[in-house]
Scaffold this motif. Structure first.
Motif, PDB file in Angstrom:
ATOM      1  N   GLY A  51      44.162 -18.019  -1.662  1.00  0.00           N
ATOM      2  CA  GLY A  51      44.329 -17.198  -3.083  1.00  0.00           C
ATOM      3  C   GLY A  51      45.954 -16.917  -3.228  1.00  0.00           C
ATOM      4  O   GLY A  51      46.831 -17.655  -2.771  1.00  0.00           O
ATOM      5  N   ASN A  52      46.162 -15.811  -4.006  1.00  0.00           N
ATOM      6  CA  ASN A  52      47.565 -15.501  -4.313  1.00  0.00           C
ATOM      7  C   ASN A  52      48.471 -15.065  -3.077  1.00  0.00           C
ATOM      8  O   ASN A  52      49.535 -15.462  -3.176  1.00  0.00           O
ATOM      9  N   MET A  53      47.827 -14.769  -2.192  1.00  0.00           N
ATOM     10  CA  MET A  53      48.837 -14.446  -0.904  1.00  0.00           C
ATOM     11  C   MET A  53      48.418 -15.682   0.198  1.00  0.00           C
ATOM     12  O   MET A  53      49.689 -16.130   0.590  1.00  0.00           O
ATOM     13  N   ASP A  87      38.965 -23.189   0.754  1.00  0.00           N
ATOM     14  CA  ASP A  87      38.604 -21.857  -0.270  1.00  0.00           C
ATOM     15  C   ASP A  87      37.479 -22.190  -1.033  1.00  0.00           C
ATOM     16  O   ASP A  87      37.513 -23.335  -1.450  1.00  0.00           O
ATOM     17  N   THR A  88      36.769 -21.122  -1.064  1.00  0.00           N
ATOM     18  CA  THR A  88      35.374 -21.434  -2.085  1.00  0.00           C
ATOM     19  C   THR A  88      35.739 -21.915  -3.254  1.00  0.00           C
ATOM     20  O   THR A  88      34.900 -22.556  -3.968  1.00  0.00           O
ATOM     21  N   ALA A  89      37.073 -21.587  -3.872  1.00  0.00           N
ATOM     22  CA  ALA A  89      37.357 -21.931  -5.200  1.00  0.00           C
ATOM     23  C   ALA A  89      37.813 -23.223  -5.202  1.00  0.00           C
ATOM     24  O   ALA A  89      38.236 -23.684  -6.537  1.00  0.00           O
ATOM     25  N   MET A 133      42.425 -14.911   4.927  1.00  0.00           N
ATOM     26  CA  MET A 133      43.063 -14.172   3.974  1.00  0.00           C
ATOM     27  C   MET A 133      42.113 -14.005   2.803  1.00  0.00           C
ATOM     28  O   MET A 133      42.129 -14.772   1.619  1.00  0.00           O
ATOM     29  N   LEU A 134      41.077 -12.872   3.035  1.00  0.00           N
ATOM     30  CA  LEU A 134      39.988 -12.841   2.118  1.00  0.00           C
ATOM     31  C   LEU A 134      39.907 -11.635   1.204  1.00  0.00           C
ATOM     32  O   LEU A 134      40.618 -10.457   1.551  1.00  0.00           O
ATOM     33  N   ILE A 187      32.895 -10.180   2.850  1.00  0.00           N
ATOM     34  CA  ILE A 187      33.238 -11.749   2.684  1.00  0.00           C
ATOM     35  C   ILE A 187      33.698 -12.109   4.346  1.00  0.00           C
ATOM     36  O   ILE A 187      33.492 -13.115   4.919  1.00  0.00           O
ATOM     37  N   VAL A 208      32.457 -14.856   6.456  1.00  0.00           N
ATOM     38  CA  VAL A 208      33.028 -16.056   7.054  1.00  0.00           C
ATOM     39  C   VAL A 208      33.323 -16.027   8.685  1.00  0.00           C
ATOM     40  O   VAL A 208      33.184 -17.135   9.416  1.00  0.00           O
ATOM     41  N   THR A 242      43.196  -7.374   3.663  1.00  0.00           N
ATOM     42  CA  THR A 242      43.021  -5.648   3.886  1.00  0.00           C
ATOM     43  C   THR A 242      41.679  -5.762   3.697  1.00  0.00           C
ATOM     44  O   THR A 242      40.860  -5.759   2.695  1.00  0.00           O
ATOM     45  N   VAL A 301      48.765  -7.032   5.615  1.00  0.00           N
ATOM     46  CA  VAL A 301      50.086  -7.261   5.301  1.00  0.00           C
ATOM     47  C   VAL A 301      50.661  -6.292   4.424  1.00  0.00           C
ATOM     48  O   VAL A 301      50.124  -5.613   3.529  1.00  0.00           O
ATOM     49  N   GLY A 328      53.281  -8.116  -0.554  1.00  0.00           N
ATOM     50  CA  GLY A 328      52.717  -8.708  -1.932  1.00  0.00           C
ATOM     51  C   GLY A 328      53.041 -10.218  -1.978  1.00  0.00           C
ATOM     52  O   GLY A 328      53.302 -10.588  -0.967  1.00  0.00           O
ATOM     53  N   LEU A 363      44.274  -3.208  -7.088  1.00  0.00           N
ATOM     54  CA  LEU A 363      44.531  -3.540  -5.640  1.00  0.00           C
ATOM     55  C   LEU A 363      44.818  -2.175  -4.783  1.00  0.00           C
ATOM     56  O   LEU A 363      44.502  -1.834  -3.862  1.00  0.00           O
ATOM     57  N   LYS A 372      41.612  -0.311  -4.557  1.00  0.00           N
ATOM     58  CA  LYS A 372      40.751  -1.003  -3.613  1.00  0.00           C
ATOM     59  C   LYS A 372      41.295  -0.201  -2.149  1.00  0.00           C
ATOM     60  O   LYS A 372      40.440   0.263  -1.464  1.00  0.00           O
TER      61      LYS A 372
END
Ligand code: NAD
Length: 290
Positions: free
Chosen positions: A9-11, A30-32, A58-59, A64, A68, A87, A112, A115, A234, A237
């Motif tokens: 993803g983004n990270m 990645d599932t996407a 990195m989920l 999840i 995994v 995280t 981490v 960002g 985030l 979260k």
């Protein structure tokens, strides 16, 4: 090294790209169905993990991660490293580590800070929990993806450090924003407020490095219409994870609890979703005492 990378993803995508640039063979899933230049695509998480020296995940969350982990641990070779950079809650981190250790793997929880910008630039900070041997196995990869890795202790210690840090961050951002809003109402110029506080005992990272007032202090998301940066979602979260941990450890964290509630309202009821977490300032600006 042969590296499996799960969650692009983004990270995860820029982190995996940096490992490729450093000459490692990276297989990703990645599932996407995301594809990253230079990363060999796998059809499943288990396929990405098979034969890897180290698997990095990195989920989005602990549920999840656990699912995994259940797929990849049986596919991995004993002696391989399993490095979770997501995280997640401390309990999930510890249960994944326990299952991995039983299978002869070397698990590390390594969330981490830094960002998306830090992920792209390879300047993340890793806070790691696990055995010394597991940390040493992962260290060369931390050096590529980041600028600093702190071995915080046993399994779960990395996640503990992350949520304690971010609880301080959430609380101090709210304190900084409410102080600016009070200063406005008292007729105190924002630049003067910054000049004083940033060099006085109220100074903090949120004031000095990430000032929530547009046009004041160094460039920050406030100067870009509060586009994240670090999204309020985030922060919510992470504050929730801190309160979940505080409950299970019977720790009294009243400021963290209130920060979690204020970010919950901001994200769920007040259009804060998708905005930077420093957009608490315009929120306070609009409000009166009641
Ligand atoms: P993201 O949502 O962009 O990426 C998560 C990826 O995981 C997605 O691409 C998703 O498709 C994939 N995914 C979900 N379920 C999967 C599965 N079962 N198998 C394989 N892939 C799966 O999130 P992100 O911003 O990259 O954040 C990842 C983690 O890093 C989170 O735990 C977040 O809290 C943490 N983090 C994010 C930031 C940040 O600034 N974005 C900073 C520090 C930490």
């Amino acid at each position: 090294m042969k590296i499996g990378f799960i969650g692009l993803g983004n990270m995860g995508a820029p982190m995996a790209a940096n490992l490729v640039k450093a000459g490692h063979e990276v297989t990703g899933f990645d599932t996407a169905g995301v594809s990253v230049a230079g990363v060999i695509p796998a059809a499943s998480a288990a396929e990405a993990a098979t034969g890897a020296d180290v698997v990095i995940t990195m989920l989005p969350n602990g549920a999840i991660l656990r699912a995994v982990a259940g797929e990849i641990i049986p596919a991995m070779t004993p002696g391989a490293g399993l490095v979770d950079c997501s995280t997640v809650d401390v309990t999930s981190a510890r249960s994944v580590a326990e299952a991995a250790e039983k299978a002869g793997l070397l698990p590390v929880d390594a969330p981490v800070s830094g960002g998306v910008g830090g992920a792209a630039a390879g300047t993340l900070t890793f806070m790691a929990g696990g055995s010394a041997a597991a940390f040493e196995k992962a260290r060369p990869l931390f050096e590529i993806m980041g600028q600093k890795a702190v071995h915080c202790g046993d399994a779960g210690a990395g996640q503990a450090a992350k949520i304690c840090n971010n609880m301080i961050l959430g609380v101090t951002m709210i304190a900084t924003c409410e102080a600016f809003a009070l200063a406005d109402k008292l007729g105190l110029d924002r630049q003067k407020m910054f000049d004083v506080v940033s060099t006085s005992s109220g100074y903090s990272w949120t004031m000095n490095a990430y000032c929530p007032a547009p046009g004041v202090g160094p460039k920050s998301p406030a100067d870009n219409d509060y586009k994240p940066g670090f999204a309020a979602d985030l922060m919510l979260k992470d504050l929730r994870l801190s309160q979940q941990a505080a409950e299970s450890a019977d720790a009294d964290t009243p400021m963290g609890q209130l920060a979690a509630e204020l970010y919950r309202r901001f994200v769920e009821d007040e259009d804060g979703a998708g905005r930077d977490f420093s957009a608490m300032l315009p929120r306070f600006e609009k409000r009166g005492r009641a």
